[in-house]
Every structure is written in C-alpha cells, then in structure tokens.
Design an enzyme around this catalytic site. Structure first.
Site, PDB file in Angstrom:
ATOM      1  N   HIS A  59       0.825  -1.212   0.000  1.00 10.08           N
ATOM      2  CA  HIS A  59       0.000   0.000   0.000  1.00 10.08           C
ATOM      3  C   HIS A  59       0.859   1.262   0.000  1.00 10.08           C
ATOM      4  O   HIS A  59       0.517   2.251  -0.632  1.00 10.08           O
ATOM      5  CB  HIS A  59      -1.006  -0.022   1.159  1.00 10.08           C
ATOM      6  CG  HIS A  59      -2.139  -0.949   0.835  1.00 10.08           C
ATOM      7  ND1 HIS A  59      -2.196  -2.234   1.289  1.00 10.08           N
ATOM      8  CD2 HIS A  59      -3.207  -0.783   0.016  1.00 10.08           C
ATOM      9  CE1 HIS A  59      -3.258  -2.830   0.771  1.00 10.08           C
ATOM     10  NE2 HIS A  59      -3.887  -1.959   0.005  1.00 10.08           N
ATOM     11  N   HIS A  96       6.678 -14.368   7.486  1.00  7.45           N
ATOM     12  CA  HIS A  96       6.912 -13.164   8.280  1.00  7.45           C
ATOM     13  C   HIS A  96       5.705 -12.850   9.149  1.00  7.45           C
ATOM     14  O   HIS A  96       5.787 -12.797  10.370  1.00  7.45           O
ATOM     15  CB  HIS A  96       7.252 -11.976   7.379  1.00  7.45           C
ATOM     16  CG  HIS A  96       7.771 -10.814   8.161  1.00  7.45           C
ATOM     17  ND1 HIS A  96       6.961 -10.040   8.962  1.00  7.45           N
ATOM     18  CD2 HIS A  96       9.026 -10.329   8.300  1.00  7.45           C
ATOM     19  CE1 HIS A  96       7.710  -9.121   9.557  1.00  7.45           C
ATOM     20  NE2 HIS A  96       8.961  -9.272   9.175  1.00  7.45           N
ATOM     21  N   GLU A 131       5.887 -13.286  13.224  1.00  9.50           N
ATOM     22  CA  GLU A 131       4.953 -12.355  13.886  1.00  9.50           C
ATOM     23  C   GLU A 131       3.544 -12.730  13.455  1.00  9.50           C
ATOM     24  O   GLU A 131       3.311 -13.006  12.292  1.00  9.50           O
ATOM     25  CB  GLU A 131       5.254 -10.923  13.448  1.00  9.50           C
ATOM     26  CG  GLU A 131       6.626 -10.461  13.897  1.00  9.50           C
ATOM     27  CD  GLU A 131       6.980  -9.083  13.364  1.00  9.50           C
ATOM     28  OE1 GLU A 131       6.182  -8.514  12.604  1.00  9.50           O
ATOM     29  OE2 GLU A 131       8.054  -8.591  13.710  1.00  9.50           O
TER      30      GLU A 131
END
Ligand SMILES: Cc1cc2nc3c(=O)[nH]c(=O)nc-3n(C[C@H](O)[C@H](O)[C@H](O)COP(=O)(O)O)c2cc1C
Length: 430
Positions: free
Chosen positions: A265, A319, A350
């Site tokens: 984004h 990730h 994460e």
C-alpha cells in the site's frame, strides 16, 4: 518567446528570490508576477511556476493557479526544508506535476529554503521523541536549510531555466515527442544481508530476460535498510523522479513483495504521487488472489532440496504481521501447503499461526526449516537458523528434532523468480 514567471512565497521570500534570479537570467522576454496578481497564462509560450512547500504540498494559492495552466510548456522551481534530492522532495514535485494536467514539464529545480524564524523556534522546542522532534539528523538538515537559497542555488536556477528555454527555442517540439521510453522499477523491501540480495538479483535477471531492451531498476521500500546499506539503492519516489528527469514516459512497477499488505500500500501511495506526471502501472503480488497463491506455492514446493524424503517435515517460516492483519493470508497459505503435502507446515515470526501452534503437528524426526520469504535475510539467519536459544532451530532441537536449515530465499528459485515477470506481462492483458 513570451515567458511568464509566477511565484508563491508565503513565509520567507525564499521562492521570490529564486523567481527573481530566474527573471534576471532570462531578461526582458519574461514577465514576473506574484501568484496574487498572476495573469491568465493563456498568452504565454512558457510558464515558470515557483513555490514553497507546506506540509508536503505546494503553497495553496499556487495549487489554485496551477489548475489554470492547461496544455502549456512549464518549468517548476521550489524551495523547501527537506533535502532537495530526498524522497519527500521528489514526492512534492510529483504532486505539483500531478496538478498540471496536460502540461509538459520541461525543467525542474529544487533547493532548500530557510524556515521562518518563529517556525524554526517551534521546531527547536519539540522533544526529540515527537514526530517532528529536534533530532541530530533534523538539526543538521535544518541548519543547512537556513543557509538557502544561497548564491549558488540562484545561479543554478537561472542556468537551468535558461538552458530549458534555449532547448525549446532550438527544438520546440522535442518535449512533446511521441517516442515512448519505458522502464521497469523492481521494488523490494530490501535486505542488509548481501547474500540475501541474490533473490532480488534473480528476479531482476528473469525480468530482463523476458523484456529485452527494457531497463530494470531496483528500489527498496525500507528506509532503515536503505540507511544501513548507505543509500546505495533508491526509494521508489527517488527512482521515479530520476526516471522522469531522464525522459522515461512510462514505468511498470514490479512489486517484489509477497502480500498486498503495508509495504504494497505504501508503494501504491508513492506511485499515486506521480499519477499525472509519469504513467505507472503496478503489478499484483503472489498473495493477492488464491489462484496466484496456489501457483506460487506449487513452485515453492518444487524448489525444495531434492534430498528431502517424503516422510520428513518441512516447516516454512513466514513473516506475518504482529497486529494480525496478515493472519488470514498465512492461515490460507498453511492450508494450501498442507494440500500439496501433509508434511508441509507454515508458522510466522509475527502473528498467526505461530511456532507454538504448529510445533505439536511436527512428527518426523527430521525437519527442514525453510524461509517463506523472498530473501533469506536477517529472519532466516537469526530467528530461524541462529544459535540463540530462541531461534526456531534451537527450540526444535531442544525438543529432539533434527533440523536442516535451508538458507535460500524463495526468490532465488528460478520458478518462483519467473512468476514476477509473469505479473508484469499480465498488465497488458485485458
Ligand atoms: C508551516 C510550515 C510548514 C512547512 N512544511 C514543510 C514541509 O512539509 N516540507 C518541507 O520540506 N518544508 C516545509 N516547510 C519549509 C518551507 O517550505 C521553506 O521554508 C520554504 O523555503 C518556504 O518558502 P516561501 O516562504 O517562499 O513560501 C514548511 C514551513 C512552514 C513555515
């Protein structure tokens, strides 16, 4: 040639001084006006527009005036607090160009401009922890800004505009030439680990092979990585600005990312700053649809070490995102991987699924640990394969598993790297 110079100089007179220097250099052919008294640009052959930057945008009166400039040959000059060759400066120029519908921008000049004293005092009083706080880096930049525009800036501005006008005089149609000059901007997160950048090289190479004659330039989205690698790779706005100055007429932006998340984004936002001045198209990424994800996973599976036996587990390290925004993508990827091979597992550094959740599903004595990332960078070397107690390898070995770490980014596999030029090709499909 009838030349009009219009400037907005709200706070300090910085932009007015640059305007005057350009007018002095161009001589009697040009008319100089402040934006408050600016005439209709209609009767002029060339319009120079100058402004200071306020909260990332040209002065508001200048924005209104720019909308009156249609189908003109234009030059831009701006003064601002940021470094003139920085990404924020490139964004400001990009925004200005975006406002100039149908115009041809022939020359662009930027230099720093001193802050108004009251504003400087306010900045200096902010604690270093606030978002505009007085950090050593900001102090260095602003101290330098306070010396500008200096005599050298004024001379350079005059010279650049004079050269642009001469160019127009000798080749009046050259800037509206229909020649198309295309480039690809391959944009990656970036890595501080030199060996990891092999994945970026591979994707770039596959792209060059597929589009001979089209130059491929790399940019990184991560400011921290860029800083740690000595700013050797530009940010996307810096790269687009450079390509624009070099006369490129269109750029296809290859998003070298896996998910349509935060970085993607940011990349779209950076591109939108150039929406009117440099036509750009942005590719999709592997996890932007289920179909693309399946293709990506099949190629990932095909890239595993051939010596891995069917009864050995493979644990991919993704990730993920700590606030859970990417959980559904990784949950889906985990399910799809298990459909390819029930001994394929996926956990994230994460976000979910985490290692604790996945560990009980591992039942083979030998586990291949594989980065589920384009590069085998810091996460792969340390969080996955590191010596520390907390690394996945240590945690699994403590439970009696034998681990085989694959220190290769997925982007290094030819089949995976080749997907990215496919996404570029897809931009031309209806
Ligand atoms: C309220 C305020 C906001 C500003 N915002 C920015 C900014 O977002 N980015 C930047 O680089 N400089 C910023 N500046 C610095 C000015 O762009 C710079 O001082 C410029 O030379 C002013 O030109 P002018 O007085 O001719 O309009 C800001 C200055 C003020 C006073």
């Amino acid at each position: 040639m009838k030349i009009l110079i219009v400037y907005a100089s709200r706070e300090t007179g910085n932009s007015a001084r640059v305007a005057q220097a350009i007018a002095d250099r161009l001589g009697p052919e040009c008319s100089l006006f402040s934006v408050s008294q600016a005439p209709d640009p209609g009767g002029f052959d060339f319009v120079a527009l100058g402004f200071g930057i306020y909260r990332g945008w040209p002065d508001g009166d200048m924005i209104a005036y720019m909308k009156r400039c249609r189908k003109k040959k234009v030059g831009l000059f701006m003064t601002l607090g940021a470094w003139p060759d920085s990404a924020p400066a490139a964004n400001c120029l990009g925004r200005a160009e975006g406002l100039l519908a149908d115009c041809t921008v022939c020359v662009k000049f930027a230099c720093q401009g001193a802050y108004a004293p009251e504003f400087l005092a306010r900045l200096q009083s902010l604690p270093p922890t606030s978002s505009h706080g007085w950090t050593p880096e900001r102090a260095r930049r602003i101290t330098e800004a306070m010396k500008h525009p200096d005599a050298e800036d004024l001379t350079r501005a005059g010279e650049m505009f004079s050269a642009a006008i001469e160019h127009l005089r000798t080749q009046p149609s050259v800037t509206s030439s229909p020649i198309q000059k295309k480039a690809v901007a391959a944009v990656f997160f970036g890595s501080t680990v030199p060996r990891a950048r092999e994945a970026y090289r591979k994707i770039t190479e596959e792209t060059e092979k597929r589009f001979p004659g089209v130059p491929v330039f790399q940019a990184y989205t991560s400011e921290i990585v860029r800083k740690r690698t000595g700013y050797t790779v530009p940010s996307l706005p810096e790269l687009l600005k450079k390509l624009q100055l070099e006369g490129y007429t269109g750029v296809d932006v290859l998003a070298g990312l896996l998910s349509p998340g935060e970085e993607y984004h940011r990349l779209l936002r950076d591109v939108s700053g150039f929406s009117r001045s440099l036509p750009c198209r942005v590719t999709q990424v592997p996890f932007s649809s289920l179909g693309r994800m399946r293709e990506f996973l099949n190629r990932t599976a095909a890239s595993l070490p051939p010596e891995r036996k069917p009864d050995e587990d493979v644990l991919f390290m993704g990730h993920g995102n700590p606030d859970g925004r990417a959980d559904f993508i990784y949950m889906t990827a985990a399910q799809e991987l298990a459909k390819i091979d029930p001994r394929f597992h996926l956990a994230c550094v994460e976000g979910a699924p985490g290692l604790d959740e996945v560990m009980p599903k591992l039942n083979a004595k030998k586990v291949y640990l594989v980065p589920f990332m384009l590069v085998a960078g810091d996460h792969a070397l340390n969080d996955m394969a590191g010596e520390e107690e907390e690394s996945w390898r240590s945690r699994l070995e403590a439970k009696g598993f034998r681990c085989e770490c694959v220190l290769r980014g997925l982007g290094e596999a030819e089949g995976v790297a080749a997907l990215f030029p496919d996404y570029l090709k897809a931009l031309d499909e209806p």
